[in-house]
Design a protein around this motif. Structure first.
Motif, PDB file in Angstrom:
ATOM      1  N   ASN A  51       0.823  -1.215   0.000  1.00  0.00           N
ATOM      2  CA  ASN A  51       0.000   0.000   0.000  1.00  0.00           C
ATOM      3  C   ASN A  51       0.859   1.268   0.000  1.00  0.00           C
ATOM      4  O   ASN A  51       0.508   2.251  -0.653  1.00  0.00           O
ATOM      5  CB  ASN A  51      -0.951   0.002   1.184  1.00  0.00           C
ATOM      6  CG  ASN A  51      -2.085  -0.977   1.026  1.00  0.00           C
ATOM      7  OD1 ASN A  51      -2.361  -1.440  -0.069  1.00  0.00           O
ATOM      8  ND2 ASN A  51      -2.729  -1.319   2.131  1.00  0.00           N
ATOM      9  N   GLN A  52       1.977   1.239   0.715  1.00  0.00           N
ATOM     10  CA  GLN A  52       2.873   2.400   0.710  1.00  0.00           C
ATOM     11  C   GLN A  52       3.411   2.647  -0.696  1.00  0.00           C
ATOM     12  O   GLN A  52       3.476   3.792  -1.154  1.00  0.00           O
ATOM     13  CB  GLN A  52       4.035   2.182   1.683  1.00  0.00           C
ATOM     14  CG  GLN A  52       3.662   2.326   3.124  1.00  0.00           C
ATOM     15  CD  GLN A  52       4.809   1.992   4.064  1.00  0.00           C
ATOM     16  OE1 GLN A  52       5.798   1.379   3.675  1.00  0.00           O
ATOM     17  NE2 GLN A  52       4.668   2.390   5.315  1.00  0.00           N
ATOM     18  N   SER A  53       3.788   1.590  -1.370  1.00  0.00           N
ATOM     19  CA  SER A  53       4.296   1.712  -2.733  1.00  0.00           C
ATOM     20  C   SER A  53       3.214   2.255  -3.661  1.00  0.00           C
ATOM     21  O   SER A  53       3.476   3.150  -4.484  1.00  0.00           O
ATOM     22  CB  SER A  53       4.783   0.350  -3.222  1.00  0.00           C
ATOM     23  OG  SER A  53       5.139   0.400  -4.568  1.00  0.00           O
ATOM     24  N   LEU A  54       2.014   1.738  -3.534  1.00  0.00           N
ATOM     25  CA  LEU A  54       0.898   2.191  -4.362  1.00  0.00           C
ATOM     26  C   LEU A  54       0.586   3.664  -4.114  1.00  0.00           C
ATOM     27  O   LEU A  54       0.393   4.432  -5.055  1.00  0.00           O
ATOM     28  CB  LEU A  54      -0.337   1.336  -4.084  1.00  0.00           C
ATOM     29  CG  LEU A  54      -1.602   1.692  -4.852  1.00  0.00           C
ATOM     30  CD1 LEU A  54      -1.390   1.478  -6.348  1.00  0.00           C
ATOM     31  CD2 LEU A  54      -2.764   0.857  -4.354  1.00  0.00           C
ATOM     32  N   LYS A  57       3.179   5.856  -5.795  1.00  0.00           N
ATOM     33  CA  LYS A  57       2.986   5.929  -7.245  1.00  0.00           C
ATOM     34  C   LYS A  57       1.821   6.853  -7.597  1.00  0.00           C
ATOM     35  O   LYS A  57       1.915   7.668  -8.515  1.00  0.00           O
ATOM     36  CB  LYS A  57       2.749   4.539  -7.827  1.00  0.00           C
ATOM     37  CG  LYS A  57       3.989   3.669  -7.837  1.00  0.00           C
ATOM     38  CD  LYS A  57       3.684   2.281  -8.364  1.00  0.00           C
ATOM     39  CE  LYS A  57       4.928   1.406  -8.299  1.00  0.00           C
ATOM     40  NZ  LYS A  57       4.672   0.041  -8.763  1.00  0.00           N
ATOM     41  N   VAL A  58       0.719   6.728  -6.870  1.00  0.00           N
ATOM     42  CA  VAL A  58      -0.447   7.579  -7.122  1.00  0.00           C
ATOM     43  C   VAL A  58      -0.098   9.038  -6.827  1.00  0.00           C
ATOM     44  O   VAL A  58      -0.477   9.945  -7.582  1.00  0.00           O
ATOM     45  CB  VAL A  58      -1.654   7.108  -6.278  1.00  0.00           C
ATOM     46  CG1 VAL A  58      -2.778   8.122  -6.306  1.00  0.00           C
ATOM     47  CG2 VAL A  58      -2.152   5.765  -6.766  1.00  0.00           C
ATOM     48  N   ASP A  59       0.629   9.273  -5.766  1.00  0.00           N
ATOM     49  CA  ASP A  59       1.035  10.632  -5.410  1.00  0.00           C
ATOM     50  C   ASP A  59       1.914  11.244  -6.511  1.00  0.00           C
ATOM     51  O   ASP A  59       1.739  12.413  -6.882  1.00  0.00           O
ATOM     52  CB  ASP A  59       1.779  10.619  -4.077  1.00  0.00           C
ATOM     53  CG  ASP A  59       1.951  11.990  -3.488  1.00  0.00           C
ATOM     54  OD1 ASP A  59       1.019  12.816  -3.616  1.00  0.00           O
ATOM     55  OD2 ASP A  59       3.017  12.246  -2.881  1.00  0.00           O
ATOM     56  N   ASN A  60       2.838  10.459  -7.053  1.00  0.00           N
ATOM     57  CA  ASN A  60       3.688  10.943  -8.144  1.00  0.00           C
ATOM     58  C   ASN A  60       2.858  11.279  -9.379  1.00  0.00           C
ATOM     59  O   ASN A  60       3.084  12.300 -10.038  1.00  0.00           O
ATOM     60  CB  ASN A  60       4.754   9.908  -8.504  1.00  0.00           C
ATOM     61  CG  ASN A  60       5.812   9.774  -7.427  1.00  0.00           C
ATOM     62  OD1 ASN A  60       5.989  10.654  -6.595  1.00  0.00           O
ATOM     63  ND2 ASN A  60       6.506   8.654  -7.429  1.00  0.00           N
ATOM     64  N   LYS A  61       1.880  10.442  -9.692  1.00  0.00           N
ATOM     65  CA  LYS A  61       1.038  10.705 -10.859  1.00  0.00           C
ATOM     66  C   LYS A  61       0.185  11.953 -10.654  1.00  0.00           C
ATOM     67  O   LYS A  61      -0.007  12.741 -11.581  1.00  0.00           O
ATOM     68  CB  LYS A  61       0.166   9.486 -11.166  1.00  0.00           C
ATOM     69  CG  LYS A  61       0.976   8.338 -11.719  1.00  0.00           C
ATOM     70  CD  LYS A  61       0.114   7.189 -12.166  1.00  0.00           C
ATOM     71  CE  LYS A  61       1.031   6.074 -12.642  1.00  0.00           C
ATOM     72  NZ  LYS A  61       0.562   5.425 -13.823  1.00  0.00           N
ATOM     73  N   ILE A  62      -0.313  12.142  -9.453  1.00  0.00           N
ATOM     74  CA  ILE A  62      -1.106  13.348  -9.169  1.00  0.00           C
ATOM     75  C   ILE A  62      -0.241  14.592  -9.301  1.00  0.00           C
ATOM     76  O   ILE A  62      -0.689  15.618  -9.837  1.00  0.00           O
ATOM     77  CB  ILE A  62      -1.756  13.251  -7.777  1.00  0.00           C
ATOM     78  CG1 ILE A  62      -2.878  12.220  -7.802  1.00  0.00           C
ATOM     79  CG2 ILE A  62      -2.292  14.604  -7.319  1.00  0.00           C
ATOM     80  CD1 ILE A  62      -3.503  11.937  -6.461  1.00  0.00           C
ATOM     81  N   ASP A  63       1.006  14.513  -8.835  1.00  0.00           N
ATOM     82  CA  ASP A  63       1.917  15.654  -8.980  1.00  0.00           C
ATOM     83  C   ASP A  63       2.131  15.994 -10.457  1.00  0.00           C
ATOM     84  O   ASP A  63       2.142  17.167 -10.844  1.00  0.00           O
ATOM     85  CB  ASP A  63       3.263  15.366  -8.308  1.00  0.00           C
ATOM     86  CG  ASP A  63       3.169  15.372  -6.786  1.00  0.00           C
ATOM     87  OD1 ASP A  63       2.183  15.931  -6.250  1.00  0.00           O
ATOM     88  OD2 ASP A  63       4.083  14.814  -6.137  1.00  0.00           O
TER      89      ASP A  63
END
Length: 78
Positions: A51-54, A57-63
């Motif tokens: 979940n931390q990895s996911l 990744k989602v945070d990077n895509k949102i940025d």
């Protein structure tokens, strides 16, 4: 097994024999529950890491999406 139980009851008495049997049962169940909980804990730790990895990744895509939206907004305001 039956003869052992009968000998135990004859030598110790029924209440003590039942107490010993229940104690043995509780001991076996405690061991089984401990093993199961160890497996559940390991699985939960793996899920936390996944979940931390996911989330990362989602945070990077949102940025990246925010950067693109800001770039589009800058182009439209000019």
């Amino acid at each position: 097994m039956e003869q052992t139980t009968i000998n135990l009851i004859n030598s110790l008495g029924y209440p003590i024999a039942v107490s010993v049997a229940l104690g043995f049962f509780i001991y076996k169940m405690w061991n089984r529950i401990s093993i199961t909980l160890d497996k559940v804990t390991d699985t939960n730790n793996t899920l936390v890491l996944t979940n931390q990895s996911l989330i990362q990744k989602v945070d990077n895509k949102i940025d990246k999406i925010e950067e693109k939206v800001d770039a589009i907004a800058d182009k439209m305001s000019k």
